[in-house]
Design an enzyme around this catalytic site. Structure first.
Site, PDB file in Angstrom:
ATOM      1  CD  GLU A  82     -41.111 -62.603 -27.688  1.00  0.00           C
ATOM      2  OE1 GLU A  82     -41.149 -63.812 -27.908  1.00  0.00           O
ATOM      3  OE2 GLU A  82     -40.053 -61.982 -27.486  1.00  0.00           O
ATOM      4  CG  ASP A 109     -41.264 -68.817 -36.588  1.00  0.00           C
ATOM      5  OD1 ASP A 109     -40.342 -68.011 -36.786  1.00  0.00           O
ATOM      6  OD2 ASP A 109     -41.138 -70.038 -36.732  1.00  0.00           O
ATOM      7  CG  ASP A 132     -34.184 -67.563 -27.577  1.00  0.00           C
ATOM      8  OD1 ASP A 132     -34.076 -67.145 -26.412  1.00  0.00           O
ATOM      9  OD2 ASP A 132     -35.261 -67.553 -28.203  1.00  0.00           O
ATOM     10  CE  LYS A 136     -27.140 -78.189 -22.642  1.00  0.00           C
ATOM     11  NZ  LYS A 136     -28.337 -78.826 -22.119  1.00  0.00           N
ATOM     12  CG  ASP A 168     -25.312 -62.373 -23.855  1.00  0.00           C
ATOM     13  OD1 ASP A 168     -26.096 -62.807 -24.730  1.00  0.00           O
ATOM     14  OD2 ASP A 168     -25.345 -62.790 -22.674  1.00  0.00           O
ATOM     15  CB  THR A 201     -32.726 -55.781 -23.740  1.00  0.00           C
ATOM     16  OG1 THR A 201     -31.723 -56.804 -23.737  1.00  0.00           O
ATOM     17  CG2 THR A 201     -32.643 -54.968 -25.007  1.00  0.00           C
ATOM     18  CE  LYS A 202     -36.339 -60.884 -17.639  1.00  0.00           C
ATOM     19  NZ  LYS A 202     -37.684 -61.469 -17.654  1.00  0.00           N
ATOM     20  CG  PHE A 203     -32.578 -61.980 -22.434  1.00  0.00           C
ATOM     21  CD1 PHE A 203     -32.220 -63.292 -22.138  1.00  0.00           C
ATOM     22  CD2 PHE A 203     -33.923 -61.644 -22.380  1.00  0.00           C
ATOM     23  CE1 PHE A 203     -33.170 -64.240 -21.805  1.00  0.00           C
ATOM     24  CE2 PHE A 203     -34.886 -62.579 -22.053  1.00  0.00           C
ATOM     25  CZ  PHE A 203     -34.511 -63.878 -21.767  1.00  0.00           C
ATOM     26  CD  GLU A 204     -27.573 -54.367 -23.925  1.00  0.00           C
ATOM     27  OE1 GLU A 204     -28.731 -53.935 -24.080  1.00  0.00           O
ATOM     28  OE2 GLU A 204     -26.601 -53.931 -24.560  1.00  0.00           O
TER      29      GLU A 204
HETATM   30  C1  LIG Z   1     -33.252 -64.124 -25.325  1.00  0.00           C
HETATM   31  S1  LIG Z   1     -34.792 -63.368 -25.597  1.00  0.00           S
HETATM   32  C2  LIG Z   1     -34.377 -61.656 -25.856  1.00  0.00           C
HETATM   33  C3  LIG Z   1     -35.544 -60.753 -25.586  1.00  0.00           C
HETATM   34  C4  LIG Z   1     -35.263 -59.253 -25.723  1.00  0.00           C
HETATM   35  N1  LIG Z   1     -34.947 -58.883 -27.085  1.00  0.00           N
HETATM   36  C5  LIG Z   1     -34.163 -58.810 -24.788  1.00  0.00           C
HETATM   37  O1  LIG Z   1     -33.059 -58.514 -25.264  1.00  0.00           O
HETATM   38  O2  LIG Z   1     -34.425 -58.776 -23.577  1.00  0.00           O
HETATM   39  C6  LIG Z   1     -35.196 -63.880 -27.255  1.00  0.00           C
HETATM   40  C7  LIG Z   1     -36.667 -63.683 -27.554  1.00  0.00           C
HETATM   41  O3  LIG Z   1     -36.879 -63.984 -28.932  1.00  0.00           O
HETATM   42  C8  LIG Z   1     -38.126 -64.661 -29.056  1.00  0.00           C
HETATM   43  N2  LIG Z   1     -38.025 -65.458 -30.295  1.00  0.00           N
HETATM   44  C9  LIG Z   1     -37.187 -66.477 -30.534  1.00  0.00           C
HETATM   45  N3  LIG Z   1     -37.341 -66.946 -31.775  1.00  0.00           N
HETATM   46  C10 LIG Z   1     -38.331 -66.190 -32.335  1.00  0.00           C
HETATM   47  C11 LIG Z   1     -38.946 -66.209 -33.604  1.00  0.00           C
HETATM   48  N4  LIG Z   1     -38.583 -67.089 -34.544  1.00  0.00           N
HETATM   49  N5  LIG Z   1     -39.924 -65.318 -33.859  1.00  0.00           N
HETATM   50  C12 LIG Z   1     -40.304 -64.412 -32.906  1.00  0.00           C
HETATM   51  N6  LIG Z   1     -39.738 -64.345 -31.667  1.00  0.00           N
HETATM   52  C13 LIG Z   1     -38.771 -65.232 -31.392  1.00  0.00           C
HETATM   53  C14 LIG Z   1     -38.230 -65.502 -27.792  1.00  0.00           C
HETATM   54  O4  LIG Z   1     -39.578 -65.809 -27.466  1.00  0.00           O
HETATM   55  C15 LIG Z   1     -37.586 -64.589 -26.749  1.00  0.00           C
HETATM   56  O5  LIG Z   1     -38.527 -63.800 -26.066  1.00  0.00           O
END
Ligand SMILES: C[S@@+](CC[C@H](N)C(=O)[O-])C[C@H]1O[C@@H](n2cnc3c(N)ncnc32)[C@H](O)[C@@H]1O
Length: 222
Positions: A82, A109, A132, A136, A168, A201-204
């Site tokens: 993360e 990353d 993510d 757009k 989603d 998950t939270k985003f789900e």
């Molecule tokens: C939309 S959130 C989803 C979080 C969690 N998996 C959930 O479903 O609640 C996407 C997460 O991926 C992380 N993220 C995005 N690109 C990443 C990368 N290249 N490496 C590590 N984490 C990344 C972001 O910081 C973010 O917390």
């Protein structure tokens, strides 16, 4: 927007408010055995002191799903990646209060981590829950799942390994299906037992509340 290695970053570093306990865990993360910062190829056996299968979760967010899986499957190892600081503080706190020994956290990353610090054929599974979506059109290039990423993970998972992606966003889901279908190393399969009755998950939950359809993809190497 572009990383030091030249790839487009799939995230923007958020600096959300930190709770006091998240701050404590974050400030002490370098002395926390559940946190690591690689400067060479990670030896998974040394990291976990066993050679159990390892699953890499990219972007664990608040970490609730990842810790629940680690608790349920002590015979598997988990690495959580993360870049979101409050998520890291949060999960380190959960790991410590649940005394979990099969989960390690890295602030990196995923593309940098996979390219520079992992051996080929080393992961039993790679998971991305709600990557993510970058909805757009002008931002589509920031989506983590693209041809290069799929190629990269095809080298990193083991012969019987899998990749699981859940989204989603219907437009992202079409693209995910397209890039995996175009890669002749993968075939789509049914879900893996580990995720049966997994928690949302939270985003789900957010996606469901917005009326979005949830699509789950699981692929294995042919
Ligand atoms: C939309 S959130 C989803 C979080 C969690 N998996 C959930 O479903 O609640 C996407 C997460 O991926 C992380 N993220 C995005 N690109 C990443 C990368 N290249 N490496 C590590 N984490 C990344 C972001 O910081 C973010 O917390």
């Amino acid at each position: 927007m572009t990383s030091q290695e030249g790839h487009i970053k799939s995230f923007v570093k958020r600096s959300g408010r930190l709770t006091q306990s998240q701050k404590i865990f974050l400030n002490n993360k370098n002395n926390n055995i559940n946190f690591f910062f690689p400067n060479e190829i990670v030896n998974l056996e040394k990291l976990f002191k066993n050679n159990n299968n390892c699953i890499l979760d990219v972007g664990f967010g608040d970490g609730k799903l990842l810790t629940s899986l680690a608790k349920k499957f002590p015979e598997l190892n988990f690495i959580g990646l993360e870049v979101y600081e409050s998520g890291i503080g949060n999960i380190l706190k959960q790991i410590s209060s649940d005394n979990l020994t099969n989960i390690k956290i890295c602030c990196s990353d995923a593309i940098t981590f996979l390219n520079n610090y992992t051996e080929n054929n080393s992961f039993y599974g790679i998971t991305l829950f709600f990557p993510d979506p970058w909805p757009k059109k002008k931002h589509y290039k920031r989506r983590i799942i693209n041809k290069n990423f799929v190629n990269l993970i095809s080298r990193k998972i083991s012969a019987n390994g899998f990749i699981k992606v859940v989204t989603d966003w219907s437009n992202y889901s079409d693209r995910i299906e397209e890039v995996f279908s175009a890669n002749d190393k993968f075939e789509r399969v049914g879900d893996i037992y580990i995720f049966k009755n997994r928690c949302l998950t939270k985003f789900e939950k957010k996606g469901i509340s917005l009326g979005h359809r949830i699509t789950e993809f699981t692929y294995k190497l042919k």
